[in-house]
Design a protein around this motif. Structure first.
Motif, PDB file in Angstrom:
ATOM      1  N   UNK A  22      11.104   5.956   9.067  1.00 20.78           N
ATOM      2  CA  UNK A  22      11.548   5.859   7.302  1.00 20.78           C
ATOM      3  C   UNK A  22      10.849   6.239   6.376  1.00 20.78           C
ATOM      4  N   UNK A  23       9.500   5.542   6.631  1.00 21.90           N
ATOM      5  CA  UNK A  23       8.617   5.673   5.671  1.00 21.90           C
ATOM      6  C   UNK A  23       8.084   7.249   5.388  1.00 21.90           C
ATOM      7  N   UNK A  24       8.071   8.121   6.685  1.00 18.46           N
ATOM      8  CA  UNK A  24       7.821   9.184   6.502  1.00 18.46           C
ATOM      9  C   UNK A  24       8.468  10.304   5.752  1.00 18.46           C
ATOM     10  N   UNK A  25      10.117  10.025   6.055  1.00 17.34           N
ATOM     11  CA  UNK A  25      11.039  10.775   5.428  1.00 17.34           C
ATOM     12  C   UNK A  25      10.931  10.369   3.827  1.00 17.34           C
ATOM     13  N   UNK A  26      10.664   8.961   3.529  1.00 14.28           N
ATOM     14  CA  UNK A  26      10.491   8.618   2.151  1.00 14.28           C
ATOM     15  C   UNK A  26       9.583   9.208   1.422  1.00 14.28           C
ATOM     16  N   UNK A  27       8.135   9.107   2.168  1.00 19.63           N
ATOM     17  CA  UNK A  27       7.177   9.958   1.483  1.00 19.63           C
ATOM     18  C   UNK A  27       7.202  11.199   1.178  1.00 19.63           C
TER      19      UNK A  27
ATOM     20  N   UNK B   2      10.420  15.563  -4.774  1.00 19.11           N
ATOM     21  CA  UNK B   2      10.885  15.281  -5.984  1.00 19.11           C
ATOM     22  C   UNK B   2       9.595  15.624  -7.133  1.00 19.11           C
ATOM     23  N   UNK B   3       8.414  15.458  -6.798  1.00 15.33           N
ATOM     24  CA  UNK B   3       7.293  15.815  -7.518  1.00 15.33           C
ATOM     25  C   UNK B   3       7.250  17.319  -7.823  1.00 15.33           C
ATOM     26  N   UNK B   4       7.432  17.995  -6.611  1.00 12.30           N
ATOM     27  CA  UNK B   4       7.675  19.493  -6.864  1.00 12.30           C
ATOM     28  C   UNK B   4       8.680  19.913  -7.864  1.00 12.30           C
TER      29      UNK B   4
ATOM     30  N   UNK C 139       0.880  -1.121   0.057  1.00 16.92           N
ATOM     31  CA  UNK C 139       0.007   0.150  -0.128  1.00 16.92           C
ATOM     32  C   UNK C 139       0.801   1.322   0.067  1.00 16.92           C
ATOM     33  N   UNK C 140       1.963   1.273   0.783  1.00 15.19           N
ATOM     34  CA  UNK C 140       2.979   2.294   0.907  1.00 15.19           C
ATOM     35  C   UNK C 140       3.624   2.506  -0.314  1.00 15.19           C
ATOM     36  N   UNK C 141       4.078   1.408  -0.954  1.00 13.82           N
ATOM     37  CA  UNK C 141       4.696   1.527  -2.429  1.00 13.82           C
ATOM     38  C   UNK C 141       3.779   2.025  -3.473  1.00 13.82           C
ATOM     39  N   UNK C 142       2.639   1.690  -3.650  1.00 10.96           N
ATOM     40  CA  UNK C 142       1.633   1.976  -4.531  1.00 10.96           C
ATOM     41  C   UNK C 142       1.211   3.527  -4.383  1.00 10.96           C
ATOM     42  N   UNK C 143       1.219   4.032  -2.944  1.00 12.05           N
ATOM     43  CA  UNK C 143       1.401   5.454  -2.646  1.00 12.05           C
ATOM     44  C   UNK C 143       2.480   6.205  -3.442  1.00 12.05           C
ATOM     45  N   UNK C 144       3.564   5.725  -3.220  1.00 12.65           N
ATOM     46  CA  UNK C 144       4.773   6.478  -3.773  1.00 12.65           C
ATOM     47  C   UNK C 144       4.795   6.406  -5.377  1.00 12.65           C
ATOM     48  N   UNK C 145       4.438   5.124  -5.833  1.00 16.54           N
ATOM     49  CA  UNK C 145       4.112   5.228  -7.427  1.00 16.54           C
ATOM     50  C   UNK C 145       3.066   6.134  -7.781  1.00 16.54           C
ATOM     51  N   UNK C 146       2.215   6.254  -7.131  1.00 14.29           N
ATOM     52  CA  UNK C 146       1.151   7.399  -7.618  1.00 14.29           C
ATOM     53  C   UNK C 146       1.525   8.756  -7.633  1.00 14.29           C
ATOM     54  N   UNK C 147       2.619   8.928  -6.525  1.00 14.93           N
ATOM     55  CA  UNK C 147       3.108  10.372  -6.519  1.00 14.93           C
ATOM     56  C   UNK C 147       4.094  10.509  -7.670  1.00 14.93           C
ATOM     57  N   UNK C 148       4.958   9.785  -7.698  1.00 14.78           N
ATOM     58  CA  UNK C 148       5.801   9.663  -8.871  1.00 14.78           C
ATOM     59  C   UNK C 148       5.106   9.574 -10.352  1.00 14.78           C
ATOM     60  N   UNK C 149       3.998   9.265 -10.435  1.00 21.37           N
ATOM     61  CA  UNK C 149       3.370   9.353 -11.734  1.00 21.37           C
ATOM     62  C   UNK C 149       2.606  10.580 -11.811  1.00 21.37           C
TER      63      UNK C 149
END
Length: 482
Positions: A116-121, A127-129, A90-100
């Protein structure tokens, strides 16, 4: 004159102010000030607030039901709902959505843990910005403040030209009643067409060590769930309680390290090269209704609670999944009355063994009041606590969001849920509830004790935890939180 200057005058009209008198006076005024502050903080919540006519009309069963025309639409034109239990995927899918993301990301969350997940997200949002996506971040001003190990990524976000960063209702001692109000929503909207609504906070433990739930709504737009989310987000950012944060202390030397850490993490996740067709995720649904209690005010209209009551009272089968219940007597009576109208009413919640929430004390020590014969109570026995907020009705409606069955969610905090009219999607939700929660729960019998089970055993609750939660209940600490 002699008389006035003499000792007799001093005894009759003079007064020597003792240290004791000064101290007692100061203590008296301090206690009076504290009492006044408590009254000022609590009094706005003592009045009864009903749902207004317009809002009430929007949360009837009929209003939340799909029309014949909506049901008859071609499946490609319907919004889609994709169930997202918390976990690494679920977390990885959220990251993929941000990347897309191509145009915009609106993200709001109650709490961000120093993990860690917080900093990564948040690095993913950065990166999106950087590539031109307009990002808005809204966090609770008490619980969600990015400080400690998150302070550096926080200042980078708050300093970025493509990012608007807001705190909602921070600590303001001049507003005693406002100290109770939290922003409890967990929502993300991407490119105005994909929305995630649920109960998951941001952090490694939120995704991996709680059993939580989100739903992704795709194939949406301005006239659907995504549009309703955006309008609510806009209202939140212009609220008198929202504060736009701009930092002048960004440390750009650490940004490269954040980016490098993200790229290594994302590459290891297996999602870096994965392409997702979001329009094909989940199942087509007949209607999605996005509900909130509003962005302003201290004691709010209980709009979401009213929607749950309306659906429950008009159903024959209802399931309430909540980490705990903490309701005043009038609402307990509501739930009991609703259950009496149902042929099958289930309440699924935590056990004293696995709960980590102080509010559970109120439920645990008043649990017997729900044992009327019309409510079947299941208490989850796994190591990790149940944190999901899910409700289903008549195998047709599913409600998922941030709404706990408590007074805070009813009246005080900001909350978000989606009401989904779909037999197919509700079947998926019910299957998850049965397989993940009910199968690993014990039923509470009429004698307020667990019923025997061949497959699930009750854990021994440490004595110190029993004593602690007993004190919470006896001292009424949990009542101070509503």
């Amino acid at each position: 004159m002699k008389y006035r200057n003499g000792k007799k005058f001093n005894r009759l009209y003079g007064r020597k102010i003792s240290v004791k008198f000064v101290v007692l006076t100061l203590v008296f005024y301090l206690l009076a000030a504290i009492l006044w502050y408590i009254i000022a903080a609590v009094s706005p919540y003592m009045n009864t607030v009903e749902v207004g006519r317009e809002a009430a009309a929007a949360v009837t069963r009929e209003a939340m039901s799909a029309t014949a025309a909506e049901i008859a639409r071609d499946e490609k034109d319907k919004e889609r709902a994709f169930l997202m239990p918390s976990g690494a995927d679920s977390f990885y899918r959220r990251l993929r959505l941000v990347e897309d993301a191509q145009k915009s990301i609106d993200f709001m969350v109650y709490d961000s843990y120093e993990e860690e997940y917080t900093t990564i997200f948040y690095t993913a949002l950065l990166r999106a910005a950087d590539r031109g996506v307009k990002v808005r971040i809204l966090v609770d001003g008490k619980m969600g403040v990015l400080n400690g190990s998150l302070s550096q990524i926080g200042t980078l976000l708050q300093n970025h030209n493509n990012i608007e960063f807001y705190y909602y209702n921070g600590v303001n001692i001049a507003d005693p009643a406002g100290l109770f109000v939290m922003m409890h929503d967990k929502v993300m909207l991407v490119d105005g067409s994909i929305a995630i609504v649920g109960g998951v906070n941001m952090g490694t433990s939120a995704f991996l060590y709680n059993f939580d739930m989100e739903v992704m709504i795709t194939n949406s737009g301005a006239e659907g769930c995504a549009g309703a989310v955006k309008r609510y987000y806009d209202d939140m950012t212009v609220s008198s309680l929202a504060r736009h944060i701009v930092s002048q202390n960004a440390n750009y030397e650490v940004k490269t390290q954040y980016i490098d850490d993200f790229e290594r993490f994302f590459a290891a996740s297996g999602y870096a090269e994965t392409k997702i067709d979001y329009s094909a995720l989940g199942v087509p649904v007949n209607k999605v209704t996005y509900l909130t209690n509003g962005a302003e005010g201290n004691k709010k209209q209980p709009i979401i609670y009213k929607a749950l009551c309306n659906l429950g009272a008009s159903s024959k089968k209802s399931t309430f999944v909540t980490p705990y219940t903490l309701l005043e007597n009038d609402k307990k009576k509501d739930i009991i009355a609703i259950a009496a109208k149902n042929d099958d009413f289930r309440l699924v919640t935590n056990s004293l063994y696995n709960t980590r929430n102080v509010a559970f004390a109120d439920y645990y020590y008043s649990r017997k009041s729900y044992l009327t014969g019309d409510i079947t109570i299941f208490e989850y026995q796994a190591e990790n606590q149940l944190h999901a907020k899910m409700y289903t009705f008549d195998d047709r409606f599913a409600v998922i969001g941030s709404f706990n069955l408590d007074e805070r969610s009813c009246h005080i905090d900001t909350e978000s849920v989606v009401v989904i009219d779909s037999e197919e999607f509700t079947a998926i939700v019910n299957e998850y509830i049965d397989e993940t929660f009910v199968k690993n729960s014990l039923q509470v019998g009429a004698d307020n004790e667990y019923m025997p089970s061949d497959t699930v055993s009750a854990h021994e609750v440490p004595q110190n935890k029993r004593i602690l939660y007993g004190l919470y209940r006896a001292l009424g600490i949990v009542r101070c939180l509503i």
